[in-house]
Design a protein around this motif. Structure first.
Motif, PDB file in Angstrom:
ATOM      1  N   LEU A   8       0.811  -1.202   0.000  1.00 57.53           N
ATOM      2  CA  LEU A   8       0.000   0.000   0.000  1.00 57.53           C
ATOM      3  C   LEU A   8       0.853   1.263   0.000  1.00 57.53           C
ATOM      4  O   LEU A   8       0.520   2.248  -0.662  1.00 57.53           O
ATOM      5  CB  LEU A   8      -0.933  -0.016   1.216  1.00 57.53           C
ATOM      6  N   GLY A   9       1.973   1.250   0.709  1.00 59.79           N
ATOM      7  CA  GLY A   9       2.846   2.425   0.751  1.00 59.79           C
ATOM      8  C   GLY A   9       3.352   2.819  -0.625  1.00 59.79           C
ATOM      9  O   GLY A   9       3.416   4.008  -0.963  1.00 59.79           O
ATOM     10  N   PHE A  10       3.684   1.832  -1.439  1.00 60.70           N
ATOM     11  CA  PHE A  10       4.151   2.136  -2.789  1.00 60.70           C
ATOM     12  C   PHE A  10       3.016   2.664  -3.654  1.00 60.70           C
ATOM     13  O   PHE A  10       3.207   3.590  -4.445  1.00 60.70           O
ATOM     14  CB  PHE A  10       4.780   0.905  -3.440  1.00 60.70           C
ATOM     15  N   LEU A  11       1.829   2.092  -3.519  1.00 65.16           N
ATOM     16  CA  LEU A  11       0.690   2.575  -4.300  1.00 65.16           C
ATOM     17  C   LEU A  11       0.342   4.020  -3.944  1.00 65.16           C
ATOM     18  O   LEU A  11       0.017   4.824  -4.830  1.00 65.16           O
ATOM     19  CB  LEU A  11      -0.518   1.664  -4.082  1.00 65.16           C
ATOM     20  N   ILE A  12       0.403   4.361  -2.669  1.00 63.85           N
ATOM     21  CA  ILE A  12       0.154   5.740  -2.255  1.00 63.85           C
ATOM     22  C   ILE A  12       1.226   6.662  -2.833  1.00 63.85           C
ATOM     23  O   ILE A  12       0.920   7.739  -3.353  1.00 63.85           O
ATOM     24  CB  ILE A  12       0.090   5.837  -0.718  1.00 63.85           C
ATOM     25  N   HIS A  13       2.483   6.239  -2.753  1.00 60.37           N
ATOM     26  CA  HIS A  13       3.592   7.028  -3.288  1.00 60.37           C
ATOM     27  C   HIS A  13       3.394   7.287  -4.783  1.00 60.37           C
ATOM     28  O   HIS A  13       3.541   8.414  -5.260  1.00 60.37           O
ATOM     29  CB  HIS A  13       4.903   6.294  -3.033  1.00 60.37           C
ATOM     30  N   ALA A  14       3.043   6.263  -5.534  1.00 56.22           N
ATOM     31  CA  ALA A  14       2.842   6.413  -6.978  1.00 56.22           C
ATOM     32  C   ALA A  14       1.633   7.301  -7.281  1.00 56.22           C
ATOM     33  O   ALA A  14       1.684   8.131  -8.200  1.00 56.22           O
ATOM     34  CB  ALA A  14       2.669   5.040  -7.628  1.00 56.22           C
ATOM     35  N   GLY A  15       0.565   7.166  -6.518  1.00 54.14           N
ATOM     36  CA  GLY A  15      -0.619   7.994  -6.734  1.00 54.14           C
ATOM     37  C   GLY A  15      -0.362   9.473  -6.461  1.00 54.14           C
ATOM     38  O   GLY A  15      -0.798  10.341  -7.227  1.00 54.14           O
ATOM     39  N   VAL A  16       0.339   9.756  -5.377  1.00 56.57           N
ATOM     40  CA  VAL A  16       0.671  11.149  -5.057  1.00 56.57           C
ATOM     41  C   VAL A  16       1.619  11.707  -6.108  1.00 56.57           C
ATOM     42  O   VAL A  16       1.485  12.869  -6.527  1.00 56.57           O
ATOM     43  CB  VAL A  16       1.270  11.250  -3.637  1.00 56.57           C
ATOM     44  N   TYR A  17       2.561  10.899  -6.566  1.00 49.15           N
ATOM     45  CA  TYR A  17       3.480  11.326  -7.630  1.00 49.15           C
ATOM     46  C   TYR A  17       2.694  11.737  -8.880  1.00 49.15           C
ATOM     47  O   TYR A  17       2.920  12.813  -9.443  1.00 49.15           O
ATOM     48  CB  TYR A  17       4.455  10.194  -7.955  1.00 49.15           C
ATOM     49  N   LEU A  18       1.780  10.889  -9.312  1.00 51.52           N
ATOM     50  CA  LEU A  18       0.996  11.193 -10.513  1.00 51.52           C
ATOM     51  C   LEU A  18       0.147  12.448 -10.320  1.00 51.52           C
ATOM     52  O   LEU A  18       0.040  13.284 -11.232  1.00 51.52           O
ATOM     53  CB  LEU A  18       0.122  10.004 -10.891  1.00 51.52           C
ATOM     54  N   ALA A  19      -0.466  12.599  -9.150  1.00 50.53           N
ATOM     55  CA  ALA A  19      -1.316  13.765  -8.896  1.00 50.53           C
ATOM     56  C   ALA A  19      -0.498  15.056  -8.889  1.00 50.53           C
ATOM     57  O   ALA A  19      -0.875  16.047  -9.529  1.00 50.53           O
ATOM     58  CB  ALA A  19      -2.052  13.585  -7.564  1.00 50.53           C
ATOM     59  N   VAL A  20       0.616  15.053  -8.185  1.00 51.58           N
ATOM     60  CA  VAL A  20       1.423  16.273  -8.073  1.00 51.58           C
ATOM     61  C   VAL A  20       2.062  16.626  -9.412  1.00 51.58           C
ATOM     62  O   VAL A  20       2.042  17.789  -9.829  1.00 51.58           O
ATOM     63  CB  VAL A  20       2.486  16.119  -6.961  1.00 51.58           C
ATOM     64  N   VAL A  21       2.631  15.653 -10.098  1.00 51.49           N
ATOM     65  CA  VAL A  21       3.244  15.938 -11.396  1.00 51.49           C
ATOM     66  C   VAL A  21       2.179  16.388 -12.397  1.00 51.49           C
ATOM     67  O   VAL A  21       2.417  17.302 -13.195  1.00 51.49           O
ATOM     68  CB  VAL A  21       4.044  14.715 -11.909  1.00 51.49           C
ATOM     69  N   GLY A  22       0.999  15.799 -12.346  1.00 51.06           N
ATOM     70  CA  GLY A  22      -0.086  16.238 -13.222  1.00 51.06           C
ATOM     71  C   GLY A  22      -0.500  17.677 -12.950  1.00 51.06           C
ATOM     72  O   GLY A  22      -0.714  18.464 -13.886  1.00 51.06           O
ATOM     73  N   LEU A  23      -0.623  18.038 -11.659  1.00 52.29           N
ATOM     74  CA  LEU A  23      -0.965  19.419 -11.317  1.00 52.29           C
ATOM     75  C   LEU A  23       0.141  20.382 -11.744  1.00 52.29           C
ATOM     76  O   LEU A  23      -0.147  21.471 -12.260  1.00 52.29           O
ATOM     77  CB  LEU A  23      -1.229  19.541  -9.822  1.00 52.29           C
ATOM     78  N   CYS A  24       1.387  19.998 -11.516  1.00 55.28           N
ATOM     79  CA  CYS A  24       2.511  20.847 -11.933  1.00 55.28           C
ATOM     80  C   CYS A  24       2.531  21.020 -13.448  1.00 55.28           C
ATOM     81  O   CYS A  24       2.776  22.122 -13.952  1.00 55.28           O
ATOM     82  CB  CYS A  24       3.832  20.265 -11.452  1.00 55.28           C
ATOM     83  N   ALA A  25       2.279  19.947 -14.167  1.00 55.28           N
ATOM     84  CA  ALA A  25       2.262  20.029 -15.630  1.00 55.28           C
ATOM     85  C   ALA A  25       1.125  20.928 -16.101  1.00 55.28           C
ATOM     86  O   ALA A  25       1.310  21.760 -17.002  1.00 55.28           O
ATOM     87  CB  ALA A  25       2.125  18.634 -16.236  1.00 55.28           C
ATOM     88  N   GLY A  26      -0.047  20.778 -15.506  1.00 56.39           N
ATOM     89  CA  GLY A  26      -1.166  21.644 -15.873  1.00 56.39           C
ATOM     90  C   GLY A  26      -0.881  23.101 -15.602  1.00 56.39           C
ATOM     91  O   GLY A  26      -1.184  23.978 -16.415  1.00 56.39           O
ATOM     92  N   LEU A  27      -0.279  23.390 -14.460  1.00 56.80           N
ATOM     93  CA  LEU A  27       0.068  24.763 -14.101  1.00 56.80           C
ATOM     94  C   LEU A  27       1.120  25.327 -15.053  1.00 56.80           C
ATOM     95  O   LEU A  27       0.995  26.455 -15.537  1.00 56.80           O
ATOM     96  CB  LEU A  27       0.573  24.804 -12.658  1.00 56.80           C
ATOM     97  N   ALA A  28       2.146  24.532 -15.322  1.00 57.75           N
ATOM     98  CA  ALA A  28       3.237  25.011 -16.179  1.00 57.75           C
ATOM     99  C   ALA A  28       2.783  25.205 -17.614  1.00 57.75           C
ATOM    100  O   ALA A  28       3.199  26.160 -18.282  1.00 57.75           O
ATOM    101  CB  ALA A  28       4.404  24.027 -16.125  1.00 57.75           C
ATOM    102  N   LEU A  29       1.939  24.330 -18.122  1.00 55.79           N
ATOM    103  CA  LEU A  29       1.516  24.412 -19.519  1.00 55.79           C
ATOM    104  C   LEU A  29       0.379  25.405 -19.746  1.00 55.79           C
ATOM    105  O   LEU A  29       0.058  25.735 -20.889  1.00 55.79           O
ATOM    106  CB  LEU A  29       1.117  23.027 -20.026  1.00 55.79           C
ATOM    107  N   SER A  30      -0.224  25.902 -18.648  1.00 50.12           N
ATOM    108  CA  SER A  30      -1.308  26.865 -18.803  1.00 50.12           C
ATOM    109  C   SER A  30      -0.799  28.277 -19.064  1.00 50.12           C
ATOM    110  O   SER A  30      -1.577  29.155 -19.411  1.00 50.12           O
ATOM    111  CB  SER A  30      -2.202  26.849 -17.565  1.00 50.12           C
TER     112      SER A  30
END
Length: 100
Positions: A8-30
């Motif tokens: 579960l710890g790895f799944l949480i780590h991967a999920g938070v990674y995807l969410a944060v990188v996705g938000l950063c990408a959206g912010l940067a590309l906007s």
């Protein structure tokens, strides 16, 4: 650790990674013009996520986890009280005396 699924710890780590990188990408590309600084965030955190994945994989191999395509183990499983001592890498009954 359960050996039949991803921890579960790895799944949480991967999920938070995807969410944060996705938000950063959206912010940067906007912005106009788009800036690609989020690649550095993804690469830096990706190294940490890769290290976590390697640690999970090594723990599963060391614990003798078998996947659906793996052959059945040739020897019977050890009793729970017989653990591998991580500091000396030798089996010791009752676990590692230095880790208590």
């Amino acid at each position: 650790m359960k050996t039949d699924s991803i921890p579960l710890g790895f799944l949480i780590h991967a999920g938070v990674y995807l969410a944060v990188v996705g938000l950063c990408a959206g912010l940067a590309l906007s912005h106009d013009p788009p800036r690609h600084w989020f690649v550095w965030v993804a690469a830096g955190w990706g190294i940490g996520l890769g290290a976590h994945a390697l640690a999970v994989w090594r723990a599963r191999v060391q614990d003798g986890a078998s996947g659906p395509s793996a052959p059945p183990p040739s020897s019977p499983p050890r009793p729970r009280s017989w653990r591998r001592c991580r500091c000396r890498r030798t089996p010791s009954p009752g676990g590692c005396p230095w880790a208590r």
